[in-house]
Scaffold this active site. Structure first.
Site, mmCIF file in Angstrom:
data_model
loop_
_atom_site.group_PDB
_atom_site.id
_atom_site.type_symbol
_atom_site.label_atom_id
_atom_site.label_comp_id
_atom_site.label_asym_id
_atom_site.label_seq_id
_atom_site.Cartn_x
_atom_site.Cartn_y
_atom_site.Cartn_z
ATOM 1 N N HIS A 1 79.769 36.033 16.844
ATOM 2 C CA HIS A 1 79.904 37.444 17.201
ATOM 3 C C HIS A 1 78.856 38.239 16.459
ATOM 4 O O HIS A 1 78.544 37.950 15.289
ATOM 5 C CB HIS A 1 81.304 37.961 16.857
ATOM 6 C CG HIS A 1 81.661 39.214 17.585
ATOM 7 N ND1 HIS A 1 81.213 40.448 17.177
ATOM 8 C CD2 HIS A 1 82.388 39.425 18.711
ATOM 9 C CE1 HIS A 1 81.675 41.372 18.015
ATOM 10 N NE2 HIS A 1 82.380 40.779 18.951
ATOM 11 N N ASP B 1 87.149 35.455 23.053
ATOM 12 C CA ASP B 1 87.027 34.866 24.388
ATOM 13 C C ASP B 1 87.476 33.406 24.428
ATOM 14 O O ASP B 1 87.890 32.915 25.479
ATOM 15 C CB ASP B 1 85.573 34.940 24.872
ATOM 16 C CG ASP B 1 85.070 36.361 24.977
ATOM 17 O OD1 ASP B 1 85.739 37.158 25.659
ATOM 18 O OD2 ASP B 1 84.028 36.677 24.384
#
Length: 372
Positions: free
Chosen positions: A257, A308
């Site tokens: 991320h 996700d």
């Protein structure tokens, strides 16, 4: 001027909607762990829009407003039926449907705060119905009218399948909606704010945000994760698959991320629900494959999974078509987009950054007859 690719590390605005500080995500000061374990999605919508949790009466009121506005115009349904449904991606259908909604809202271009709030209610209420209606129409089924007394999570699963969802399914989906609701100044939220900073309308802002979310580096990642799980097929194939990806320097979807360094705090909640749902549906292999991928990637690359990664196997276990994963992201994230849009209107300034020019310099016009 200093150039920063991807605006990494650049602070573009102030906001009281959400924060990511030291790998901790909060909505209006409430830790995401606290909200994921305790809050309904409707409470989170209210929190993002008002910066406080609702009272019992306030929660009842926003639930009533959302229920009253959940149906979509017949024109949107008819528009879906005119598509080549075999080739249209649900995100493209959602993007177009939200833009179309603006044509049927008499307040679309009314810009006072009260009208903008009413439009926020309509959009939050209608997005789940749009997604489930499209999903059914492309299968040759008619859309199902939302119930007036069901939560947003329960209503979505009901209007998608036509069956009453289990309590575990509703719990899992509600948790996913809470976890995806907002995430500071991510790509789609920034897009929404840039759009409405021109004093464009709410529908334009949300349509622009959906366009940004469609990309695989943003909302499309969980769909790509499920594609990867299907390609692997069995837990015994994980190590060779991942090592081949490493050798080709290809990205393992659902990991890493831009903002978090020690790990995405949302991932653990969806990991827990993925384990519960995959066992409940008799397909624990999807969770087992996922955990093995996490083990290999984190041990060899020290890159933890993001939100996700486990949402993919969880949504799959809910019987949701894989190409609906990103539209479902939008069903949740529209709450955050709308919070930021309303905040942008409150203290607006046109967002207009500069670019560091790297092209040729001091060129001179040459008549077309003399050009080589």
């Amino acid at each position: 001027m200093t150039t920063t690719r991807g605006l990494e590390g650049v602070v573009a605005t102030t906001s009281s909607v959400s924060s990511i500080i030291d790998d901790t995500l909060t909505y209006a000061g409430y830790n995401i762990d606290d909200l994921a374990e305790n809050a309904s999605f409707e409470e989170v919508v209210y929190l993002l829009w008002h910066r406080k949790l609702p009272t019992k009466d306030q929660l009842a009121e926003i639930k009533k407003e959302l229920a009253e506005n959940a149906e979509i115009p017949q024109e949107v349904v008819d528009h879906f039926k005119s598509y080549d449904l075999k080739s249209v991606h649900p995100m493209a259908a959602l993007r177009t449907a939200v833009s179309l909604l603006g044509l049927f809202d008499s307040e679309a271009d009314v810009m006072d705060p009260e009208a903008n709030y009413r439009k926020a209610i309509r959009l939050q209420a209608k997005l789940p119905t749009i997604v489930s209606a499209f999903a059914r129409i492309r299968k040759g089924l008619e859309p199902i009218k939302p119930k007036s007394d069901a939560s947003l999570a329960a209503n979505f699963l009901y209007t998608l399948t036509g069956e009453e969802p289990s309590s575990v399914a509703v719990e899992a989906f509600n948790k996913a909606l809470v976890l995806h609701a907002d995430h500071e100044l991510n790509a789609s939220t920034f897009t929404a704010r840039v759009c409405v900073a021109t004093l464009s309308d709410v529908y334009s802002g949300v349509t622009a945000a959906i366009g940004a979310l469609k990309g695989p580096l943003h909302g499309g990642a969980n769909e790509a994760v499920m594609k990867m799980l299907k390609e692997i097929g069995d837990v015994d194939n994980v190590e060779s698959y991942v090592h081949e990806k490493f050798a080709r320097k290809e990205k393992i979807m659902g990991f890493g991320h831009r903002v978090y360094r020690q790990g995405d705090p949302r991932a653990k909640h969806l990991k827990e629900m993925s384990e519960k749902l995959t066992n409940l549906t008799g397909e624990p292999k999807w969770f087992e494959i996922s955990t093995k991928i996490e083990e290999v990637v984190t041990s060899e690359k020290s890159i933890p999974p993001n939100v996700d990664f486990y949402s993919a196997s969880m949504y799959h276990s809910l019987g949701i078509d894989h190409d609906l994963f990103t539209p479902i992201f939008a069903v949740s994230r529209v709450s955050g987009w709308l919070a930021h849009i309303l905040e942008q209107y409150e203290n607006n300034r046109l967002i207009r950054p500069r670019a560091d020019y790297t092209g040729p310099d001091m060129q001179k016009y040459v008549p077309i007859e003399q050009r080589g």
